[in-house]
Design a protein around this motif. Sequence first.
Motif, mmCIF file in Angstrom:
data_model
loop_
_atom_site.group_PDB
_atom_site.id
_atom_site.type_symbol
_atom_site.label_atom_id
_atom_site.label_comp_id
_atom_site.label_asym_id
_atom_site.label_seq_id
_atom_site.Cartn_x
_atom_site.Cartn_y
_atom_site.Cartn_z
ATOM 1 N N ALA A 187 -17.742 56.784 -42.529
ATOM 2 C CA ALA A 187 -19.114 56.949 -42.039
ATOM 3 C C ALA A 187 -19.721 58.189 -42.680
ATOM 4 O O ALA A 187 -18.999 59.097 -43.105
ATOM 5 N N THR A 188 -21.043 58.194 -42.745
ATOM 6 C CA THR A 188 -21.785 59.305 -43.350
ATOM 7 C C THR A 188 -22.828 59.808 -42.370
ATOM 8 O O THR A 188 -23.602 59.014 -41.818
ATOM 9 N N ALA A 189 -22.828 61.125 -42.163
ATOM 10 C CA ALA A 189 -23.810 61.749 -41.276
ATOM 11 C C ALA A 189 -24.925 62.354 -42.121
ATOM 12 O O ALA A 189 -24.668 63.121 -43.046
ATOM 13 N N CYS A 190 -26.168 61.977 -41.795
ATOM 14 C CA CYS A 190 -27.341 62.496 -42.512
ATOM 15 C C CYS A 190 -28.173 63.350 -41.571
ATOM 16 O O CYS A 190 -28.231 63.082 -40.377
ATOM 17 N N SER A 191 -28.818 64.354 -42.128
ATOM 18 C CA SER A 191 -29.757 65.180 -41.373
ATOM 19 C C SER A 191 -31.139 65.053 -41.995
ATOM 20 O O SER A 191 -31.268 65.067 -43.225
ATOM 21 N N PHE A 192 -32.138 64.930 -41.141
ATOM 22 C CA PHE A 192 -33.522 64.910 -41.629
ATOM 23 C C PHE A 192 -34.285 66.145 -41.149
ATOM 24 O O PHE A 192 -35.500 66.111 -40.964
ATOM 25 N N TYR A 193 -33.562 67.229 -40.955
ATOM 26 C CA TYR A 193 -34.169 68.538 -40.693
ATOM 27 C C TYR A 193 -35.217 68.757 -41.794
ATOM 28 O O TYR A 193 -35.008 68.337 -42.940
ATOM 29 N N PRO A 194 -36.358 69.387 -41.453
ATOM 30 C CA PRO A 194 -37.481 69.407 -42.403
ATOM 31 C C PRO A 194 -37.169 69.863 -43.832
ATOM 32 O O PRO A 194 -37.788 69.361 -44.773
ATOM 33 N N THR A 195 -36.232 70.777 -44.016
ATOM 34 C CA THR A 195 -36.004 71.289 -45.377
ATOM 35 C C THR A 195 -34.930 70.529 -46.152
ATOM 36 O O THR A 195 -34.610 70.898 -47.288
ATOM 37 N N LYS A 196 -34.368 69.478 -45.584
ATOM 38 C CA LYS A 196 -33.351 68.715 -46.320
ATOM 39 C C LYS A 196 -34.030 67.839 -47.384
ATOM 40 O O LYS A 196 -35.258 67.700 -47.378
ATOM 41 N N THR A 197 -33.247 67.208 -48.243
ATOM 42 C CA THR A 197 -33.859 66.439 -49.343
ATOM 43 C C THR A 197 -34.761 65.323 -48.823
ATOM 44 O O THR A 197 -35.764 65.010 -49.451
ATOM 45 N N LEU A 198 -34.399 64.710 -47.694
ATOM 46 C CA LEU A 198 -35.313 63.814 -46.979
ATOM 47 C C LEU A 198 -35.445 64.412 -45.590
ATOM 48 O O LEU A 198 -34.466 64.448 -44.848
ATOM 49 N N GLY A 199 -36.624 64.893 -45.259
ATOM 50 C CA GLY A 199 -36.800 65.599 -43.994
ATOM 51 C C GLY A 199 -37.943 65.021 -43.187
ATOM 52 O O GLY A 199 -38.905 64.498 -43.747
ATOM 53 N N CYS A 200 -37.834 65.105 -41.858
ATOM 54 C CA CYS A 200 -38.965 64.709 -41.008
ATOM 55 C C CYS A 200 -39.687 65.974 -40.564
ATOM 56 O O CYS A 200 -39.501 67.033 -41.176
ATOM 57 N N TYR A 201 -40.533 65.869 -39.541
ATOM 58 C CA TYR A 201 -41.268 67.046 -39.065
ATOM 59 C C TYR A 201 -40.756 67.451 -37.695
ATOM 60 O O TYR A 201 -41.511 67.605 -36.735
ATOM 61 N N GLY A 202 -39.459 67.611 -37.613
ATOM 62 C CA GLY A 202 -38.783 67.971 -36.374
ATOM 63 C C GLY A 202 -37.322 67.721 -36.630
ATOM 64 O O GLY A 202 -36.872 67.788 -37.772
ATOM 65 N N ASP A 203 -36.558 67.397 -35.580
ATOM 66 C CA ASP A 203 -35.147 67.064 -35.769
ATOM 67 C C ASP A 203 -34.972 65.563 -35.907
ATOM 68 O O ASP A 203 -35.669 64.784 -35.243
ATOM 69 N N SER A 290 -25.870 65.138 -58.272
ATOM 70 C CA SER A 290 -26.259 65.959 -57.119
ATOM 71 C C SER A 290 -27.669 65.611 -56.667
ATOM 72 O O SER A 290 -28.517 65.228 -57.477
ATOM 73 N N ALA A 291 -27.916 65.780 -55.359
ATOM 74 C CA ALA A 291 -29.287 65.653 -54.836
ATOM 75 C C ALA A 291 -30.026 66.989 -54.971
ATOM 76 O O ALA A 291 -31.205 67.065 -54.661
ATOM 77 N N TRP A 292 -29.309 68.014 -55.452
ATOM 78 C CA TRP A 292 -29.887 69.354 -55.619
ATOM 79 C C TRP A 292 -30.663 69.784 -54.374
ATOM 80 O O TRP A 292 -31.814 70.203 -54.460
ATOM 81 N N GLY A 293 -29.992 69.690 -53.228
ATOM 82 C CA GLY A 293 -30.620 70.116 -51.972
ATOM 83 C C GLY A 293 -30.898 71.606 -51.982
ATOM 84 O O GLY A 293 -31.962 72.066 -51.562
ATOM 85 N N ILE A 294 -29.926 72.372 -52.463
ATOM 86 C CA ILE A 294 -30.029 73.828 -52.560
ATOM 87 C C ILE A 294 -29.458 74.199 -53.920
ATOM 88 O O ILE A 294 -28.397 73.685 -54.296
ATOM 89 N N TYR A 295 -30.155 75.054 -54.675
ATOM 90 C CA TYR A 295 -29.656 75.453 -55.993
ATOM 91 C C TYR A 295 -29.006 76.824 -55.867
ATOM 92 O O TYR A 295 -29.681 77.814 -55.582
ATOM 93 N N THR A 296 -27.694 76.867 -56.081
ATOM 94 C CA THR A 296 -26.951 78.094 -55.805
ATOM 95 C C THR A 296 -26.221 78.596 -57.043
ATOM 96 O O THR A 296 -25.445 77.858 -57.649
ATOM 97 N N ILE A 297 -26.481 79.849 -57.395
ATOM 98 C CA ILE A 297 -25.787 80.485 -58.522
ATOM 99 C C ILE A 297 -24.704 81.427 -57.988
ATOM 100 O O ILE A 297 -24.707 81.778 -56.805
ATOM 101 N N LEU A 298 -23.798 81.802 -58.882
ATOM 102 C CA LEU A 298 -22.753 82.772 -58.541
ATOM 103 C C LEU A 298 -22.989 84.037 -59.351
ATOM 104 O O LEU A 298 -23.157 83.980 -60.572
ATOM 105 N N LEU A 299 -22.970 85.170 -58.651
ATOM 106 C CA LEU A 299 -23.119 86.458 -59.323
ATOM 107 C C LEU A 299 -21.780 87.191 -59.279
ATOM 108 O O LEU A 299 -20.847 86.764 -58.599
ATOM 109 N N THR A 300 -21.694 88.287 -60.031
ATOM 110 C CA THR A 300 -20.407 88.968 -60.192
ATOM 111 C C THR A 300 -19.827 89.431 -58.859
ATOM 112 O O THR A 300 -18.656 89.226 -58.571
#
Length: 383
Positions: A187-203, A290-300
Amino acid sequence: MTHSPIAFFDMQAQQALIRAEIDSGLARILDHGRFIQGPEVDAIEAKLAAFTGAAHCVGVSSGTDALQIALMAEGIGRGDAVFLPAFTYTATAEVPLVLGATPVFCDVDEATFNLDIADLERRIALVLAEGRLRPRAVIGVDLYGLPADWPAIQAICDRHGMFVLDDAAQAFGASLHNRRLGTWGHATACSFYPTKTLGCYGDGGALLTDDADRAALYRSLRTHGEGTSRYEVLRTGMNGRLDSIQAAILLAKLPLLEAELAARTRAAGWYAAGLRAPVVVPRGFAGAASAWGIYTILLTDAVVRARVQAAMQAAGVPSAIYYPKALHHQPAYAAAHAAGIGGGPPPLPVSEALCGRVLSLPMHGYLTEEQAGRVCAAVMAGG
Ligand SMILES: *Cc1c(COP(=O)(O)O)cnc(C)c1O
């Protein structure tokens, strides 16, 4: 020269494109009055199943509740060990604890930020050898939008008869070997929190599965464990439904998603081209889109990161740290961590090191090449 402000997540540009559909969708609900389990919920469930290729979709009240309903359906609780990464959002670990189960934190791979398969196997073996807890489930997370190694996780779980749950909250729309998330694991759990790749306007959230029995259980559990009639209570459930209004928002947004995913992928390309060593950019792995939900780099290290964040702030570029603390170091989970594997659980060095090095840059489907260039310049000025 004036510059357009750069949003970390951009919901305004998107809303402008679909404002008319949203207004008319909301007006329809005000007219028909079926705020709970209205026709919009059935409609979005069908569309999300079709989009992902999953046989069944059950709309629920949030990504967290999707995780909880999935574990409740397996009867997971006291005495059960649920394996999950130490480097993820709090909800992944919270849910097993709420149900009385024990989260067993596993380390992650530095290149993918996702479950380290060898470490997962090691910890399952330790729990089995100890014989105190039953290994029951693995919750893999597709952190930042990149799929976890689902074939490897599935193979391990099949050997031990364990339940495989995909926490795809950050990755709706991602695919692995040309199969969208939603069809991996049990099974797969999805979130539609507003800032996710597919988001609604609430929870909002959803469970995807190919298993008809599980889907029926999820429908029952999201409505207080109801049976075929509303006043027949078959099991302990919860109030975990998706609202008609949030379903209407998702119906308006889903048609934009393919283009937004392509735009995110383009933006990731601009970042990868514009950032140079010692900054480490995310590369993913062969077969994963990737859905590139968040773009994260690594620093030293954390000192360099603080310098880069300051340079970005001075340039008017937002940034964020997902996550500053590994979950086993959180006060809420420290005791469970110690209890999971007796005699002191093995260390989680990668999860701990990442917390000091990760930095997330603006990412959304409306970022321009000029804006990405300004983000890169600010990062390189600090690094
Ligand atoms: C956002 C998120 C959740 C929880 O989703 P909600 O809809 O906010 O409850 C769970 N897991 C991960 C990895 C997340 O990023």
